[in-house]
Design a protein around this motif. Sequence first.
Motif, short mmCIF file in Angstrom:
data_model
loop_
_atom_site.label_atom_id
_atom_site.label_comp_id
_atom_site.label_asym_id
_atom_site.label_seq_id
_atom_site.Cartn_x
_atom_site.Cartn_y
_atom_site.Cartn_z
N GLU A 63 6.11 0.99 -3.44
CA GLU A 63 7.48 1.04 -2.93
C GLU A 63 8.21 -0.28 -3.19
OE1 GLU A 63 7.16 4.29 0.70
OE2 GLU A 63 6.68 2.20 1.13
N THR A 64 7.48 -1.38 -3.08
CA THR A 64 8.09 -2.68 -3.37
C THR A 64 8.46 -2.79 -4.84
OG1 THR A 64 6.83 -3.72 -1.58
CG2 THR A 64 7.72 -5.17 -3.29
N GLN B 64 2.60 0.66 -0.19
CA GLN B 64 3.59 -0.38 0.04
C GLN B 64 3.88 -1.15 -1.23
OE1 GLN B 64 5.30 -1.02 3.07
NE2 GLN B 64 6.51 -2.09 1.51
N ARG B 65 2.84 -1.39 -2.02
CA ARG B 65 3.01 -2.12 -3.29
C ARG B 65 3.88 -1.32 -4.26
NH1 ARG B 65 -2.51 -3.78 -5.73
NH2 ARG B 65 -2.65 -1.55 -6.21
N GLY C 183 11.44 -0.58 -5.38
CA GLY C 183 12.60 -0.97 -4.61
C GLY C 183 13.17 0.16 -3.76
N ARG D 64 -1.82 -0.07 1.61
CA ARG D 64 -1.41 -1.24 0.83
C ARG D 64 -0.89 -0.85 -0.55
NH1 ARG D 64 -5.81 -3.61 1.25
NH2 ARG D 64 -6.72 -3.23 -0.80
#
Length: 293
Positions: free
Chosen positions: A43-44, A40-41, A47, A37
């Motif tokens: 990478e978000t 992913q956070r 971007g 998690r």
Amino acid sequence: MQHLNWDDLRTILALVKTGNLSKAGLELHVNYTTVARRIQRAETALGRPLFERLPEGYVPLPEAHEIARTAERMEEEEHRLLRRLSGQQVELSGPFTFTAPQLMIQAHLAPLLARFTELHPEIDLTIKASYDILDLSRREADLALRISHEPQNALVGRRLCAQRSAYFATREIARAARENPGAQIDWLLFAPQKAAPAEAREQHPNINIRARLDDMGVLIAAAEAGMGVLRMPLFLGAAHPRLEQLVHLPTSAYPPVWLLNHRDLQQNPKLLALKNILIPWFQKNRTLFEGEG
């Protein structure tokens, strides 16, 4: 582009080092889903992807390596700050971690640690009974008792005593070995060892390797059950009265005992309080480790 928080940076660093969600989680003391998690956070927020997901694990992309290098420097500064603050502490209270080999604690140190907690009930003591070399610069422990020829150079160390190892067995086996050295004698080996030591084979040419075991505690239990002779440090033999030393066989040098801490904690009162218990005890009981000379 959003900000990355410190947990995410540390997680990227751990995953770059391990390449595996579960192993990174173990290093960070979180579960693997938390690691996934956080990645992913991050990478978000950036971007862009930081890792390539492959069946064999997470492969870091160049951006992940760059972030990991920065996170490692930040982590080093964090540990340096926390060590300095801990070294400036004047209270005999709060968390304190001591590490030593498990069998050393079981054989001799437990009463000393009990005395320490009685004298300083406000100290929140954690004991890590381990043969692993914990990283004192990362504050995995504050004070370490180690059996080693070469302790880490970055640490402040005091050699407590030298050590010798010897051969031990039940009283019946020890007596038979003395009275009839040419007879077959059962022997126990630590798993990596190929054969009994040469000095033992010279005096007992008919050694029978009865078993190889991969844990010293289990080796001792096997010897106490009458399975054969084993070699171990003198301090362990002294703690097991059901075993007798084979005094006709020579003792051997064994790595010395050191007490180690990071220089930033040298004046920490909790560290000094435990040292003031351990050091006099070792000075008084050197023969348990070194023999009679």
